[in-house]
Design a protein around this motif. Structure first.
Motif, PDB file in Angstrom:
ATOM      1  N   ALA A 171       0.763  -1.196  -0.318  1.00  0.00           N
ATOM      2  CA  ALA A 171      -0.001   0.066  -0.130  1.00  0.00           C
ATOM      3  C   ALA A 171       0.822   1.334  -0.022  1.00  0.00           C
ATOM      4  O   ALA A 171       0.499   2.329  -0.442  1.00  0.00           O
ATOM      5  CB  ALA A 171      -0.913   0.129   1.248  1.00  0.00           C
ATOM      6  N   ALA A 172       2.085   1.181   0.632  1.00  0.00           N
ATOM      7  CA  ALA A 172       2.848   2.371   0.887  1.00  0.00           C
ATOM      8  C   ALA A 172       3.425   2.557  -0.723  1.00  0.00           C
ATOM      9  O   ALA A 172       3.710   3.920  -0.901  1.00  0.00           O
ATOM     10  CB  ALA A 172       4.087   2.083   1.878  1.00  0.00           C
ATOM     11  N   ALA A 173       3.855   1.704  -1.424  1.00  0.00           N
ATOM     12  CA  ALA A 173       4.225   1.840  -2.897  1.00  0.00           C
ATOM     13  C   ALA A 173       2.907   2.390  -3.777  1.00  0.00           C
ATOM     14  O   ALA A 173       3.470   3.358  -4.571  1.00  0.00           O
ATOM     15  CB  ALA A 173       4.943   0.608  -3.368  1.00  0.00           C
ATOM     16  N   LEU A 174       1.781   1.886  -3.509  1.00  0.00           N
ATOM     17  CA  LEU A 174       0.856   2.504  -4.335  1.00  0.00           C
ATOM     18  C   LEU A 174       0.469   3.854  -4.158  1.00  0.00           C
ATOM     19  O   LEU A 174       0.180   4.704  -4.901  1.00  0.00           O
ATOM     20  CB  LEU A 174      -0.519   1.533  -4.077  1.00  0.00           C
ATOM     21  CG  LEU A 174      -0.582   0.169  -4.533  1.00  0.00           C
ATOM     22  CD1 LEU A 174      -1.713  -0.603  -3.788  1.00  0.00           C
ATOM     23  CD2 LEU A 174      -0.503  -0.143  -5.802  1.00  0.00           C
ATOM     24  N   ARG A 175       0.576   4.229  -2.871  1.00  0.00           N
ATOM     25  CA  ARG A 175       0.395   5.660  -2.426  1.00  0.00           C
ATOM     26  C   ARG A 175       1.468   6.475  -3.234  1.00  0.00           C
ATOM     27  O   ARG A 175       1.137   7.531  -3.624  1.00  0.00           O
ATOM     28  CB  ARG A 175       0.545   5.915  -0.933  1.00  0.00           C
ATOM     29  CG  ARG A 175      -0.876   5.346  -0.492  1.00  0.00           C
ATOM     30  CD  ARG A 175      -1.084   5.817   1.206  1.00  0.00           C
ATOM     31  NE  ARG A 175      -0.186   5.125   1.959  1.00  0.00           N
ATOM     32  CZ  ARG A 175      -0.465   4.018   2.552  1.00  0.00           C
ATOM     33  NH1 ARG A 175      -1.475   3.295   2.421  1.00  0.00           N
ATOM     34  NH2 ARG A 175       0.649   3.610   3.242  1.00  0.00           N
TER      35      ARG A 175
END
Length: 257
Positions: A171-175
């Motif tokens: 999720a951190a990479a998606l953000r």
């Protein structure tokens, strides 16, 4: 029993008229025909042919419009996309009913084969894996190929629209991707989102892509891994009529074998 993957097919499109869809008289790029079938149909069928894939989810702005094409390839779960790829994938994570690991690919990848998927899954590691093709492998088979290349000390790389997510750490990479997507075609601009040192090393090509991804992942609190795919066709998605013509030729050559 081998671990089963959830496959997510990104079948949406950016706002406005998609040039390729308009060229073929379609409203949606995923429905552009190749060899008599929608691109989405080809992708769904290839995923169904992989024993490693347990569930297939098709994500798009108008999922019911895409349902028939998905059914022609063997069917999938139709889901409504949100505002942008990153947000849509985050929302799927938040639903909590799609088990990891995930294989994420795109509907404009009609040349995808079970062998490509299986090689990628076998080599995937860590929280996030990204499939790429190195330029020399591409030019050895397609000397006139025109792709977007990210240049690093270990070669020039083009994306294969194959991603593996094994945990919600991604999720951190998606953000970050939501903020950096406009820079995705220039390595130094992309990596400046991870700090000036990594951006400088990307600009000066004093770091390999494998190491750059690992360092970027560490900055985000996850493990990121490069998967170098052996079949250069994995990097041929269909964005424009020239890509479509090449895809038609490749499918014809496969049938002739």
């Amino acid at each position: 029993m081998p671990m089963q993957w959830t496959a997510i097919i990104l079948a949406g499109q950016r706002p406005g008229i998609d040039p390729l869809a308009a060229h073929f008289g379609q409203e949606y790029k995923a429905l552009v025909p190749i060899d008599g079938e929608a691109m989405l149909t080809h992708v769904v069928r290839s995923l169904h042919q992989c024993g490693e894939i347990g569930r297939i989810v098709v994500l798009g702005q108008q999922p019911q419009t895409l349902a028939t094409a998905a059914e022609m390839g063997g069917g999938g779960e139709m889901r409504q996309s949100s505002d942008g790829i990153s947000k849509s994938l985050e929302q799927l994570m938040e639903c909590g009913n799609l088990p990891f690991p995930w294989l994420v690919t795109t509907a404009d990848h009609p040349l995808l084969t079970p062998a490509m998927v299986q090689e990628f899954i076998k080599e995937a590691d860590g929280d996030l894996s990204i499939g790429m093709v190195e330029k020399q492998a591409m030019l050895a088979q397609f000397p006139d190929a025109k792709r977007t290349w990210l240049r690093f000390s270990d070669g020039a790389w083009s994306g294969a629209n194959l991603f593996a997510f094994t945990s919600d750490n991604v999720a951190a990479a998606l953000r970050l991707w939501a903020a950096a997507e406009q820079d995705r075609k220039q390595a130094w601009k992309l990596f400046r989102h991870f700090g000036p040192i990594l951006a400088l090393r990307a600009l000066t090509r004093t770091i390999g892509l494998k190491s750059a991804l690992e360092k970027a992942g560490t900055r985000l609190g996850l493990s990121a891994h490069l998967v170098s795919l052996s079949d250069p066709v994995a990097a041929i998605d269909v964005d424009k009529p020239a890509d479509h013509a090449l895809a038609v030729q490749i499918i014809a050559s496969r049938k002739a074998l």
